[in-house]
Design a protein around this motif. Structure first.
Motif, mmCIF file in Angstrom:
data_model
loop_
_atom_site.group_PDB
_atom_site.id
_atom_site.type_symbol
_atom_site.label_atom_id
_atom_site.label_comp_id
_atom_site.label_asym_id
_atom_site.label_seq_id
_atom_site.Cartn_x
_atom_site.Cartn_y
_atom_site.Cartn_z
ATOM 1 N N HIS A 323 0.838 -1.188 0.000
ATOM 2 C CA HIS A 323 0.000 0.000 0.000
ATOM 3 C C HIS A 323 0.881 1.250 0.000
ATOM 4 C CE1 HIS A 323 -2.735 -3.113 1.453
ATOM 5 N NE2 HIS A 323 -3.712 -2.361 0.968
ATOM 6 N N ALA A 324 0.544 2.196 -0.863
ATOM 7 C CA ALA A 324 1.275 3.462 -0.925
ATOM 8 C C ALA A 324 0.592 4.482 -0.024
ATOM 9 C CB ALA A 324 1.312 3.978 -2.356
ATOM 10 N N TYR A 325 1.372 5.077 0.870
ATOM 11 C CA TYR A 325 0.891 6.158 1.724
ATOM 12 C C TYR A 325 1.436 7.445 1.121
ATOM 13 C CZ TYR A 325 -0.600 2.504 4.885
ATOM 14 O OH TYR A 325 -1.237 1.400 5.417
ATOM 15 N N LEU A 326 0.532 8.269 0.590
ATOM 16 C CA LEU A 326 0.890 9.384 -0.274
ATOM 17 C C LEU A 326 0.276 10.675 0.237
ATOM 18 C CD1 LEU A 326 1.993 10.454 -3.064
ATOM 19 C CD2 LEU A 326 -0.203 9.758 -4.036
ATOM 20 N N CYS A 335 -4.288 6.486 1.197
ATOM 21 C CA CYS A 335 -3.722 5.146 1.161
ATOM 22 C C CYS A 335 -4.259 4.440 -0.076
ATOM 23 C CB CYS A 335 -4.109 4.365 2.420
ATOM 24 S SG CYS A 335 -3.553 2.651 2.442
ATOM 25 N N ILE A 336 -3.345 3.941 -0.911
ATOM 26 C CA ILE A 336 -3.724 3.317 -2.178
ATOM 27 C C ILE A 336 -3.247 1.872 -2.207
ATOM 28 C CG2 ILE A 336 -3.493 3.400 -4.690
ATOM 29 C CD1 ILE A 336 -2.911 6.392 -4.432
ATOM 30 N N ASN A 337 -4.155 0.961 -2.504
ATOM 31 C CA ASN A 337 -3.794 -0.437 -2.722
ATOM 32 C C ASN A 337 -3.106 -0.522 -4.080
ATOM 33 O OD1 ASN A 337 -3.821 -3.190 -3.540
ATOM 34 N ND2 ASN A 337 -5.524 -3.625 -2.154
ATOM 35 N N LEU A 338 -1.819 -0.849 -4.092
ATOM 36 C CA LEU A 338 -1.060 -0.824 -5.337
ATOM 37 C C LEU A 338 -1.424 -1.971 -6.286
ATOM 38 C CD1 LEU A 338 2.474 0.320 -4.131
ATOM 39 C CD2 LEU A 338 0.781 1.642 -5.382
ATOM 40 N N LYS A 339 -2.046 -3.001 -5.792
ATOM 41 C CA LYS A 339 -2.479 -4.085 -6.670
ATOM 42 C C LYS A 339 -3.720 -3.696 -7.464
ATOM 43 C CE LYS A 339 -0.586 -7.930 -3.971
ATOM 44 N NZ LYS A 339 -0.898 -9.190 -3.222
ATOM 45 N N THR A 340 -4.637 -2.983 -6.819
ATOM 46 C CA THR A 340 -5.932 -2.697 -7.444
ATOM 47 C C THR A 340 -6.114 -1.236 -7.843
ATOM 48 O OG1 THR A 340 -7.018 -2.190 -5.335
ATOM 49 C CG2 THR A 340 -6.955 -4.510 -6.032
#
Length: 423
Positions: A323-326, A335-340
């Motif tokens: 997960h990217a914390y941006l 917070c972005i789920n990098l898979k989806t």
């Protein structure tokens, strides 16, 4: 998690830091933690080590020393026994300082004439030095605003070589100054300068190759910094120019692949983040993307895995458990789920900019207001554990964390803090 390939020289420093005499004559520990380059040893904002305290208070975070300095956006570089920082002095000179890590006493300084005035519409961001230097155990590689790269002896401050890209390769001076932070890998240093990506010898400054050339000036010259990674089965430089992402062979300079990345006025600023066989980025007044890179019989292809409406700005994210914390242009965290590509939550505003350092499931975020935030990585909600004011100056330079020590470069000061393990 993102899978960065650690540069050879930096890997040695992290695993077996060099013992050396400090400014006051004592020997440093061979296991002391360092912060040798932009975004730390792994160049991804993550560090190892024991857990951080749960609170940010005067009892848990002690000020060791603070030194007044001229303005700079360069992040502090922390060696085994000393700390390096830069400043622009009297609007006409650039200065590099080495301070004793324990006492803050100056060991040496080096300076040269050189400064620019950025375009009027960027004047609020200042015209002082921007790039974060790189340290390889022997030398410090420092970028000056007039598109110069200077190699200094880390022990003495003596200049070993200097490359003036405007004069040496006949490219326009970057309108916003030299922004990209150097990357050292073994006997070579890579940097986005001279309106291109450049490979130089660390010992002599000799230019080996230049690729990804642009027009320089106001429309070219990179705002991002390169990383090294294993991607699609190949070790490569991942580079973000003002217009596109690219994968480059670090040996030959051959360009494996490119991908246009939309951005307002070419403001592609974030350091590329490698996740699996994909590259994540996010741009000003636009979106976030994950691009998947594939290789078949030497032919590379790039395909968009997903995009979402998270508009980044200048804060490169940290990745924890996929997960990217941006920190976004609208001053909020997401917070972005990098898979989806799914955005899982968005916080309330917290400053215009945040530099991020992650350890385990904790994130330290230093925003430009001089406020340090302790955040728990949580995919369900934004979880602020604590916060504290650590600088009266604005803090646009990247936070450095070395074991139980924190180094904070305010616009007009450098400060050292230490965690108190007694809770």
């Amino acid at each position: 998690m993102s899978r960065f390939a650690l540069p050879i020289s930096l890997a040695l420093l992290v695993a077996i830091p060099l013992a050396s005499a400090s400014g006051d004559g004592h020997e440093t520990s061979p296991s002391v933690a360092i912060w040798p380059q932009w975004r730390g040893s792994k160049r991804d904002g993550t560090i190892d080590g024991s857990g951080w305290p749960d609170r940010l208070t005067k009892d848990s975070l002690k000020l060791l020393w603070r030194l007044p300095l001229g303005p700079s956006y360069s992040g502090p570089i922390v060696a085994e026994d000393r700390v390096f920082t830069t400043e622009t002095k009297n609007k006409d000179s650039e200065v590099v300082h080495a301070f004793d890590r324990k006492s803050g006493k100056e060991i040496w300084h080096a300076d040269w004439k050189g400064a620019i005035t950025v375009p009027f519409f960027a004047a609020s961001n200042g015209s002082w030095i921007r790039s974060t230097p790189a340290y390889d155990g022997q030398c410090l590689y420092v970028a000056g605003m007039q598109d110069v790269l200077v190699c200094l002896d880390a022990r003495s401050g003596a200049q070993k070589w200097r490359v003036d890209f405007v004069n040496d390769v006949k490219t326009p001076q970057p309108a916003f100054g030299f922004v990209s932070s150097p990357l050292v890998d073994g006997e070579f240093v890579y940097v986005q300068a001279g309106a291109s990506l450049v490979k130089l010898k660390t010992r002599t400054g000799e230019i080996i190759w230049r690729v990804l050339n642009d027009e320089g000036g106001i429309n070219g010259s990179a705002f991002s910094s390169p990383v090294l990674a294993d991607l699609a089965g190949k070790r490569q430089l991942i580079v973000q120019t003002r217009e596109k992402l690219a994968g480059v062979d670090p040996n030959s300079g051959d360009i494996f692949w490119t991908q246009v990345v939309p951005a307002f006025r070419g403001m592609n600023i974030l350091t590329p983040v490698v996740f699996g066989d994909g590259v994540f980025t996010s741009t000003y007044q636009n979106k976030s993307w994950l691009y998947k890179v594939s290789e078949d019989k030497g032919r590379y292809t790039v395909a968009e895995s997903w995009n979402n409406n998270a508009a980044g700005y200048m804060s490169s994210p940290v990745v924890i458990d996929g997960h990217a914390y941006l920190h976004l242009q609208n001053q909020r965290f997401t917070c972005i789920n990098l898979k989806t590509g799914e955005r899982l939550w968005t916080s309330q505003p917290h400053g215009k900019y945040c530099s991020l350092v992650a350890q385990g499931n904790r994130i330290l975020a230093l925003d430009q207001r001089g406020i340090l935030l302790l955040i728990k990585a949580n995919t369900k909600q934004f979880e602020l554990v604590d916060s504290v004011k650590v600088s009266d100056d604005e803090t646009w330079a990247h936070l450095a964390v070395c074991g139980d020590e924190l180094y904070i470069r305010g616009l007009n000061a450098l400060a050292a803090y230490r965690w108190n393990r007694e809770r």
